[in-house]
Design an enzyme around this catalytic site. Structure first.
Site, PDB file in Angstrom:
ATOM      1  N   SER A 142      22.251-118.800  -6.800  1.00  0.00           N
ATOM      2  CA  SER A 142      21.060-119.124  -6.016  1.00  0.00           C
ATOM      3  C   SER A 142      20.630-120.503  -6.510  1.00  0.00           C
ATOM      4  CB  SER A 142      20.066-117.890  -6.618  1.00  0.00           C
ATOM      5  OG  SER A 142      18.925-117.988  -5.726  1.00  0.00           O
ATOM      6  N   ARG A 173       5.507-112.828  -7.136  1.00  0.00           N
ATOM      7  CA  ARG A 173       6.726-112.012  -7.617  1.00  0.00           C
ATOM      8  C   ARG A 173       6.752-110.937  -6.429  1.00  0.00           C
ATOM      9  NH1 ARG A 173      11.551-113.426  -9.606  1.00  0.00           N
ATOM     10  NH2 ARG A 173      12.392-111.535 -10.590  1.00  0.00           N
ATOM     11  N   ASP A 185      22.888-110.403   1.976  1.00  0.00           N
ATOM     12  CA  ASP A 185      21.869-111.661   1.441  1.00  0.00           C
ATOM     13  C   ASP A 185      21.128-112.198   2.867  1.00  0.00           C
ATOM     14  OD1 ASP A 185      20.288-113.503   0.230  1.00  0.00           O
ATOM     15  OD2 ASP A 185      22.301-114.273  -0.704  1.00  0.00           O
ATOM     16  N   HIS A 198      20.512-110.385  -1.833  1.00  0.00           N
ATOM     17  CA  HIS A 198      20.373-111.810  -2.550  1.00  0.00           C
ATOM     18  C   HIS A 198      20.624-111.386  -3.950  1.00  0.00           C
ATOM     19  CE1 HIS A 198      20.165-116.151  -3.529  1.00  0.00           C
ATOM     20  NE2 HIS A 198      19.120-115.718  -4.091  1.00  0.00           N
ATOM     21  N   ASP A 199      20.068-110.510  -4.513  1.00  0.00           N
ATOM     22  CA  ASP A 199      20.399-110.020  -5.958  1.00  0.00           C
ATOM     23  C   ASP A 199      21.809-109.751  -6.220  1.00  0.00           C
ATOM     24  OD1 ASP A 199      17.796-110.775  -6.994  1.00  0.00           O
ATOM     25  OD2 ASP A 199      17.121-108.644  -7.074  1.00  0.00           O
TER      26      ASP A 199
END
Length: 471
Positions: A175, A245, A391, A424-425
């Site tokens: 990332s 967040r 992602d 994405h994680d």
């Protein structure tokens, strides 16, 4: 702790740099600290060092534990350790916390040296009592300058000098960390042999910048933000940071993953007809936001997201072949225009609109490719680029832009698009194909001669075509 697969208990180290640091924003830090962790042993010729670059909410604590009672391992513990993808039996691994962060390196939560000097002068001139509250040193807070990816890489190069590491065996990041690895290869081409760019992008899209702006506004609009001086005021923009967040976390996951994990499940099994938590996904997001707000600094979040927005490795390398890109687009326009002329009159306007759209899109693509080629023209390392099929924050197409530019300039690059359900994680998960690719790349022989480089280019072209599909 499993001593076989863990680096065990680790102790962070702090390096102080007394020399001034001039940043891209044209402001200067009079001095700064970097906090790091290291794993493994540096060999005699210092050729086995691997630098880890962290993502937005990451820190120097990438692996192992801080005490025997510590229940939470470092954020990339499944990647770093004995016999893991980044094998600490083989490599000396360094993870550094970037300036501007809130985990020990100089940032908004550390003391501003200017406040010490100015307060001391004030005391000397006016003979005030040192117990006076105005004499207390103040943290940087909102006075900490905006930093960029290039600034972080610059400080990491200074750390490399301090460690005596002239050339890194590899620089690895996911990332935002992948952006740093990419910037390293452009700014210091002689100082790394391998570059691993995971779940990253050559620059943020307008949509990504928009997500970051929503997150920032949630913090800036919190009444407890106090224009960034919340620590001095004894408040904290907790609600704003929680919302920031929550927004970010949604973009790290996928709709399918959220459906599988939560669906439309209710906490109590029935509608409560109110605005409190009812759905399980609401509870999850609030929990993630609450936990994040307890461990992260709001000014740091603002700084980090701005650094993401600013990232563009081509800014210092205006394309020398932009004219070719424009010419290519013009040729495409002429070709389609010929078809327009031969078409029926009632279709002419529609086709002309298509010409304009295709022309602009192709011209932009060619210009971006040309700019990346110019930036990568002088790089000397080998690359591994990793993307994940689900992602959508930094989609595989963005990684492929990097790969296309590297291949167009004849650079040795391996690319893998990993099928994973985590969005994405995914770069944080222990996925065998992904971990195997990183391990293999770090341990493979380094390609040095031009013949081998050309062979690798041909092989990588075939690999890219295969990896582009879901597999």
């Amino acid at each position: 702790m499993d001593s076989v697969s863990s680096v065990g208990i680790v102790t962070p180290q702090i390096f102080h740099f007394a020399e001034p640091l001039t940043l891209e924003c044209n402001r200067t830090l009079p001095s700064f600290d970097l906090i790091i962790e290291t794993y493994g042993t540096l060999n005699s010729d210092k050729s086995n060092a691997v630098l880890i670059c962290h993502a937005l909410s990451g820190s120097h604590h990438a692996a192992g534990f801080h005490s025997a009672d510590d229940k939470k391992a470092g954020w990339w513990d499944n990647m770093i350790g004995p016999n893991k993808a980044i094998d600490t039996n083989r490599f000396y691994v360094v993870c550094v916390n970037n300036i501007g962060s809130c985990f020990g390196s100089t940032g908004p939560t550390t003391i501003n040296p200017d406040s010490i000097d100015s307060d001391q002068n004030h005391l000397d001139k006016n003979n005030l009592n040192k117990s006076n509250q105005s004499s207390e040193p103040q943290v940087y807070g909102p006075d900490f300058p905006l930093v960029t990816i290039k600034d972080w890489v610059k400080t990491q190069a200074m750390l490399s000098d301090r460690l005596g590491i002239d050339v890194w065996h590899a620089i690895v990041g996911g990332s935002m960390g992948g952006m740093q690895a990419l910037q390293w290869s452009v700014d210091y081409p002689n100082r790394l042999k391998r570059c691993v760019v995971i779940a990253s992008t050559p620059k943020l899209s307008a949509q990504n910048i928009a997500f970051n702006e929503v997150a920032r506004q949630s913090i800036l609009s919190d009444p407890d933000f106090k224009e960034g001086r919340y620590l001095q005021a004894g408040t904290y923009p907790r609600r704003g940071l929680i919302l920031a967040r929550m927004v970010g976390h949604i973009t790290y996951l996928t709709d399918d993953a959220m459906k599988a994990k939560f669906g439309r499940d209710l906490k109590s099994g029935k509608f409560m007809y109110g605005y409190d938590v009812e759905f399980q996904v609401e509870s999850y997001l609030r929990y993630q936001g609450e936990r994040f707000s307890e461990n992260f600094d709001a000014n740091t979040y603002l700084l980090m997201t701005k650094a993401l927005d600013y990232f563009d490795p081509t800014r210092d390398y205006p394309s020398a072949v932009a004219t070719n890109a424009i010419e290519s687009a013009a040729q495409l326009k002429d070709s389609i225009a010929t078809s327009v002329e031969s078409s029926k009159k009632n279709m002419q306007h529609a086709l002309e609109d298509t010409v304009a759209t295709i022309d602009e899109s192709e011209q932009n693509r060619q210009q971006e490719l040309s700019a990346l080629k110019a930036a990568f023209a002088h790089t000397q390392c080998q690359y591994l680029v990793v993307s994940f099929t689900t992602d959508w924050r930094f989609a595989p197409e963005r990684s492929q832009e990097i790969v296309d530019a590297l291949m167009a300039t004849g650079k040795p690059v391996n690319y893998i698009n990993v099928d994973a359900p985590h969005g994405h994680d995914s770069f944080l998960f222990d996925i065998p194909r992904y971990m195997g690719a990183v391990r293999g790349f770090l341990t493979a022989p380094f390609i040095t001669d031009s013949k081998s480089r050309q062979s690798a280019k041909s092989t990588n072209q075939n690999s890219q075509q295969k990896a582009g599909a879901r597999s």
